[in-house]
Scaffold this active site. Structure first.
Site, PDB file in Angstrom:
ATOM      1  N   GLY A  16       1.570   7.828  -0.776  1.00 54.20           N
ATOM      2  CA  GLY A  16       2.397   6.682   0.090  1.00 54.20           C
ATOM      3  C   GLY A  16       1.343   5.707   0.535  1.00 54.20           C
ATOM      4  O   GLY A  16       0.340   5.909   0.442  1.00 54.20           O
ATOM      5  N   THR A  67      11.992   7.893   3.146  1.00 52.37           N
ATOM      6  CA  THR A  67      11.965   6.317   3.811  1.00 52.37           C
ATOM      7  C   THR A  67      12.842   5.508   3.202  1.00 52.37           C
ATOM      8  O   THR A  67      13.032   4.198   3.523  1.00 52.37           O
ATOM      9  CB  THR A  67      10.590   5.916   3.545  1.00 52.37           C
ATOM     10  OG1 THR A  67      10.030   6.002   2.075  1.00 52.37           O
ATOM     11  CG2 THR A  67       9.763   6.554   4.441  1.00 52.37           C
ATOM     12  N   TYR A 104       4.137  11.109  11.859  1.00 52.24           N
ATOM     13  CA  TYR A 104       4.543   9.872  12.150  1.00 52.24           C
ATOM     14  C   TYR A 104       6.014   9.735  12.058  1.00 52.24           C
ATOM     15  O   TYR A 104       6.737  10.267  11.464  1.00 52.24           O
ATOM     16  CB  TYR A 104       4.071   8.891  10.914  1.00 52.24           C
ATOM     17  CG  TYR A 104       2.539   9.065  10.716  1.00 52.24           C
ATOM     18  CD1 TYR A 104       1.609   8.113  11.560  1.00 52.24           C
ATOM     19  CD2 TYR A 104       1.838   9.899   9.848  1.00 52.24           C
ATOM     20  CE1 TYR A 104       0.137   8.346  11.597  1.00 52.24           C
ATOM     21  CE2 TYR A 104       0.482  10.107   9.770  1.00 52.24           C
ATOM     22  CZ  TYR A 104      -0.368   9.563  10.647  1.00 52.24           C
ATOM     23  OH  TYR A 104      -1.648   9.547  10.764  1.00 52.24           O
ATOM     24  N   TYR A 130      18.753   7.620   8.866  1.00 51.44           N
ATOM     25  CA  TYR A 130      17.145   7.614   8.801  1.00 51.44           C
ATOM     26  C   TYR A 130      16.709   7.637  10.206  1.00 51.44           C
ATOM     27  O   TYR A 130      15.828   8.579  10.419  1.00 51.44           O
ATOM     28  CB  TYR A 130      16.871   6.083   8.143  1.00 51.44           C
ATOM     29  CG  TYR A 130      15.128   6.207   8.478  1.00 51.44           C
ATOM     30  CD1 TYR A 130      14.459   6.893   7.890  1.00 51.44           C
ATOM     31  CD2 TYR A 130      14.491   5.188   9.136  1.00 51.44           C
ATOM     32  CE1 TYR A 130      12.878   6.779   7.647  1.00 51.44           C
ATOM     33  CE2 TYR A 130      13.345   5.072   9.122  1.00 51.44           C
ATOM     34  CZ  TYR A 130      12.598   5.901   8.522  1.00 51.44           C
ATOM     35  OH  TYR A 130      10.963   5.718   8.352  1.00 51.44           O
ATOM     36  N   LYS A 134      14.586  11.043  11.845  1.00 50.39           N
ATOM     37  CA  LYS A 134      13.323  10.677  12.194  1.00 50.39           C
ATOM     38  C   LYS A 134      13.157  11.370  13.643  1.00 50.39           C
ATOM     39  O   LYS A 134      12.165  12.119  13.920  1.00 50.39           O
ATOM     40  CB  LYS A 134      12.824   9.434  12.055  1.00 50.39           C
ATOM     41  CG  LYS A 134      12.436   8.932  10.474  1.00 50.39           C
ATOM     42  CD  LYS A 134      11.487   9.713   9.761  1.00 50.39           C
ATOM     43  CE  LYS A 134       9.942   9.383  10.284  1.00 50.39           C
ATOM     44  NZ  LYS A 134       8.974  10.328   9.533  1.00 50.39           N
TER      45      LYS A 134
END
Length: 303
Positions: A16, A67, A104, A130, A134
């Site tokens: 990525g 993502t 992250y 999303y 996370k």
């Protein structure tokens, strides 16, 4: 496990835009084992554990993530597995092996209702699938109980992979007019900056320091300043033209518009600026303005 006196650092999601830069920035710290999704699908629990036990890394850096922000609204189970559940498996196995886990996260854990930069003390209130997944991952990593650090970043852009900056440059080469959202505020941050800051933290505070004194926790890692997507696009094109790029559209050809998220898409935070003071004070990291980072990246892409 240290080999010939050199630490081993394992990167997941190595193909990525962030993983690509981590391969570069961590190379000087020790032996880097870079695993892309084909080599290590973090959603496969037993496979992940087997890989980590085989390599016994001193540090695991998880750059793998789901993502696709809009797609997550219809595929919440996969987003939750990759972003929320899998990081716990990685963190637990890393803990059992005595290593440090680096993970992250994102500005999307906040709802965007603030008018000043968010600090780590602000309560996360995500408004998209999303963002929720996370946040789930952040909490799972810290709950694992081992040495771990979560780095929240924002509006990531890199030379490798897809991102807003590259899209704007590509469209400006073939279109005379562009239309860009003006009512969402954040901080463009290069993948190279995040990778270099990660390397600094590992070199100075984990590999060369006292592991028992490592300051675990959640930290913000974003460039300085703030801007809208519209102003960001204008600056990309202004600087690209100043560097000699041939473009159909320039900064005066970018029309500002107001975001109206369709029901099928994720709602974005209107204001998602991160205050990185705690990271800078704790680890001695210096973060440039977003303009400095973006200028550097534009030069790399058009040279």
């Amino acid at each position: 496990m240290r080999r010939n006196g050199r630490p081993t650092l394992l990167i997941t999601g190595s193909n990525g835009q962030l993983g690509f830069e981590l391969r570069r920035s961590l190379a000087c710290l020790g032996e880097v084992i870079a695993l892309d999704r084909a080599a290590c699908d973090i959603a496969e629990r037993e496979h992940v554990r087997t890989l980590l036990v085989r390599h016994r890394p001193d540090v695991v850096v998880n750059a793998a993530a789901y993502t696709a922000v809009d797609q997550a609204e219809q595929d919440s189970s996969t987003a939750s597995l990759v972003n929320g559940i899998a990081p716990r498996w990685l963190a637990e196995t890393t803990r059992d092996l005595g290593g440090l886990f680096v993970h992250y996260s994102t500005d999307y854990v906040f709802d965007g209702r603030h008018t000043r930069p968010y600090t780590e003390d602000d309560t996360p209130t995500p408004i998209s699938v999303y963002g929720k997944t996370k946040l789930e991952g952040e909490r799972a990593v810290m709950a694992a109980g081992g040495p771990a650090i979560v780095l929240r970043t924002a509006w990531l852009a890199g030379a490798h992979g897809s991102n807003f900056l590259k899209t704007i440059l590509a469209r400006a080469r073939t279109h005379e007019r562009l239309q860009v959202v003006a009512n969402q505020i954040g901080t463009p941050t290069t993948a190279a900056l995040v990778a270099d800051a990660t390397a600094h933290i590992l070199a100075r505070h984990w590999l060369a320091g006292d592991p028992s004194a490592f300051p675990t926790g959640v930290y913000h890692l974003a460039a300085g300043g703030e801007t809208s997507w519209h102003a960001y696009a204008c600056e990309i094109l202004r600087f690209a033209r100043a560097c000699g790029a041939t473009l159909q559209a320039g900064p005066d050809d970018v029309e500002a518009c107001i975001s109206q998220d369709p029901p099928s898409q994720a709602v974005r935070p209107a204001y998602a600026v991160l205050d990185s003071t705690r990271l800078c004070d704790t680890f001695g990291v210096r973060l440039p303005s977003w303009e400095q980072g973006i200028h550097w990246l534009v030069e790399q892409l058009i040279s």
